[in-house]
Structures are given as C-alpha cells and as structure tokens.
Motif scaffolding. Sequence first.
Motif, PDB file in Angstrom:
ATOM      1  N   SER A 145      -4.132  89.276 -79.821  1.00  0.00           N
ATOM      2  CA  SER A 145      -3.646  88.779 -81.105  1.00  0.00           C
ATOM      3  C   SER A 145      -4.585  89.210 -82.227  1.00  0.00           C
ATOM      4  O   SER A 145      -4.136  89.509 -83.328  1.00  0.00           O
ATOM      5  N   MET A 146      -5.884  89.270 -81.949  1.00  0.00           N
ATOM      6  CA  MET A 146      -6.843  89.720 -82.968  1.00  0.00           C
ATOM      7  C   MET A 146      -6.634  91.203 -83.244  1.00  0.00           C
ATOM      8  O   MET A 146      -6.736  91.645 -84.378  1.00  0.00           O
ATOM      9  N   THR A 147      -6.303  91.960 -82.218  1.00  0.00           N
ATOM     10  CA  THR A 147      -6.041  93.386 -82.407  1.00  0.00           C
ATOM     11  C   THR A 147      -4.859  93.590 -83.343  1.00  0.00           C
ATOM     12  O   THR A 147      -4.925  94.404 -84.261  1.00  0.00           O
ATOM     13  N   SER A 148      -3.787  92.822 -83.138  1.00  0.00           N
ATOM     14  CA  SER A 148      -2.617  92.978 -84.005  1.00  0.00           C
ATOM     15  C   SER A 148      -2.924  92.540 -85.431  1.00  0.00           C
ATOM     16  O   SER A 148      -2.427  93.129 -86.385  1.00  0.00           O
ATOM     17  N   VAL A 149      -3.749  91.517 -85.588  1.00  0.00           N
ATOM     18  CA  VAL A 149      -4.150  91.071 -86.926  1.00  0.00           C
ATOM     19  C   VAL A 149      -4.946  92.175 -87.622  1.00  0.00           C
ATOM     20  O   VAL A 149      -4.692  92.495 -88.785  1.00  0.00           O
ATOM     21  N   MET A 150      -5.879  92.774 -86.911  1.00  0.00           N
ATOM     22  CA  MET A 150      -6.698  93.835 -87.502  1.00  0.00           C
ATOM     23  C   MET A 150      -5.835  95.054 -87.848  1.00  0.00           C
ATOM     24  O   MET A 150      -6.037  95.673 -88.886  1.00  0.00           O
ATOM     25  N   GLU A 151      -4.866  95.373 -86.993  1.00  0.00           N
ATOM     26  CA  GLU A 151      -3.981  96.499 -87.284  1.00  0.00           C
ATOM     27  C   GLU A 151      -3.160  96.215 -88.536  1.00  0.00           C
ATOM     28  O   GLU A 151      -2.992  97.083 -89.390  1.00  0.00           O
ATOM     29  N   PHE A 152      -2.655  94.981 -88.662  1.00  0.00           N
ATOM     30  CA  PHE A 152      -1.883  94.635 -89.846  1.00  0.00           C
ATOM     31  C   PHE A 152      -2.754  94.694 -91.098  1.00  0.00           C
ATOM     32  O   PHE A 152      -2.347  95.251 -92.121  1.00  0.00           O
ATOM     33  N   CYS A 153      -3.949  94.117 -91.018  1.00  0.00           N
ATOM     34  CA  CYS A 153      -4.838  94.105 -92.188  1.00  0.00           C
ATOM     35  C   CYS A 153      -5.237  95.513 -92.618  1.00  0.00           C
ATOM     36  O   CYS A 153      -5.573  95.727 -93.777  1.00  0.00           O
ATOM     37  N   SER A 154      -5.195  96.455 -91.701  1.00  0.00           N
ATOM     38  CA  SER A 154      -5.530  97.846 -92.024  1.00  0.00           C
ATOM     39  C   SER A 154      -4.326  98.633 -92.518  1.00  0.00           C
ATOM     40  O   SER A 154      -4.476  99.739 -93.012  1.00  0.00           O
ATOM     41  N   MET A 179     -11.429  98.751 -92.700  1.00  0.00           N
ATOM     42  CA  MET A 179     -10.630  97.779 -93.409  1.00  0.00           C
ATOM     43  C   MET A 179     -11.308  97.409 -94.736  1.00  0.00           C
ATOM     44  O   MET A 179     -10.651  97.346 -95.762  1.00  0.00           O
ATOM     45  N   ARG A 180     -12.600  97.183 -94.704  1.00  0.00           N
ATOM     46  CA  ARG A 180     -13.311  96.810 -95.928  1.00  0.00           C
ATOM     47  C   ARG A 180     -13.222  97.927 -96.967  1.00  0.00           C
ATOM     48  O   ARG A 180     -12.995  97.675 -98.145  1.00  0.00           O
ATOM     49  N   ARG A 181     -13.365  99.160 -96.524  1.00  0.00           N
ATOM     50  CA  ARG A 181     -13.280 100.291 -97.447  1.00  0.00           C
ATOM     51  C   ARG A 181     -11.910 100.308 -98.119  1.00  0.00           C
ATOM     52  O   ARG A 181     -11.807 100.482 -99.338  1.00  0.00           O
ATOM     53  N   ASN A 182     -10.864 100.096 -97.330  1.00  0.00           N
ATOM     54  CA  ASN A 182      -9.510 100.069 -97.880  1.00  0.00           C
ATOM     55  C   ASN A 182      -9.320  98.898 -98.836  1.00  0.00           C
ATOM     56  O   ASN A 182      -8.656  99.039 -99.869  1.00  0.00           O
ATOM     57  N   MET A 183      -9.876  97.750 -98.497  1.00  0.00           N
ATOM     58  CA  MET A 183      -9.750  96.581 -99.373  1.00  0.00           C
ATOM     59  C   MET A 183     -10.374  96.844-100.742  1.00  0.00           C
ATOM     60  O   MET A 183      -9.906  96.343-101.753  1.00  0.00           O
ATOM     61  N   LEU A 184     -11.426  97.630-100.753  1.00  0.00           N
ATOM     62  CA  LEU A 184     -12.086  97.975-102.023  1.00  0.00           C
ATOM     63  C   LEU A 184     -11.389  99.119-102.745  1.00  0.00           C
ATOM     64  O   LEU A 184     -11.747  99.454-103.875  1.00  0.00           O
ATOM     65  N   GLY A 185     -10.407  99.731-102.086  1.00  0.00           N
ATOM     66  CA  GLY A 185      -9.717 100.874-102.687  1.00  0.00           C
ATOM     67  C   GLY A 185     -10.578 102.118-102.717  1.00  0.00           C
ATOM     68  O   GLY A 185     -10.385 103.007-103.546  1.00  0.00           O
TER      69      GLY A 185
END
Length: 119
Positions: free
Chosen positions: A73-82, A1-7
Amino acid sequence: MRRNMLGMSQERLGESLGITFQQIQKYEKGTNRVGASRLQAIASILEVPPAFFFENAPTQDAGPGGGLSEDSSMTSVMEFCSSQEGIQLNRAFVKITDPKVRRRIVDLVKSLSADDLDQ
C-alpha cells in the motif's frame, strides 16, 4: 518525489550538484547508488533533512532468509504521489490554509473512494 514537488527539473538539480541530468535519472531509478556526501548535498538543495529519503523505506524482514520487505500500500501511495496527478493534487492541497476545508476535502475523497469499493 521531493524534486517534483518543488517543480525542479532533473537538469536543474544536476547543475546544482555539478553532474548531468542523466546521473540524476540513474539515482532516481536506483540504477546508481548515492554516496553519503552526495545525499547530503541533494537534501540541502531540496531543503529536507537527509532522513527524509529514508522515511517509509523498506525494512529488514525478520523472517527466514531476510531480504527487504515493503508495504504494497505504501508503494502505491508513493507511485501516486510521484505521478502528475499526485503532484498537482499535493501542490494544490498544501495551498489550502483553512484546516476545516482541508478536513472536508479529505472526508470527500474518502467518501468517493468508499463508493467505488461498493460498486
């Protein structure tokens, strides 16, 4: 997720680590384990502390049989954020500097999601 956030691409991260993008894919999917020194290097490249990768991680279940448990619920949040939508939303949201505007956006999203629950 962090890698994607940084592009950052998997290829670019792999090059920075001296490994292939396929190896990065295996790390991200959980196919291969990441050693401590490699995790430290990844954290440095992604500009986060190593502890970042353990935030909201599954915890040891105290029940019989042990095992790992993770809040669904945390799993779904992480999936959405990714997801692409999650990444785009997060990138745009962090660019909003006015705290009042940010609060109004959060309130708007909450009100829209509440409407969906009522239908």
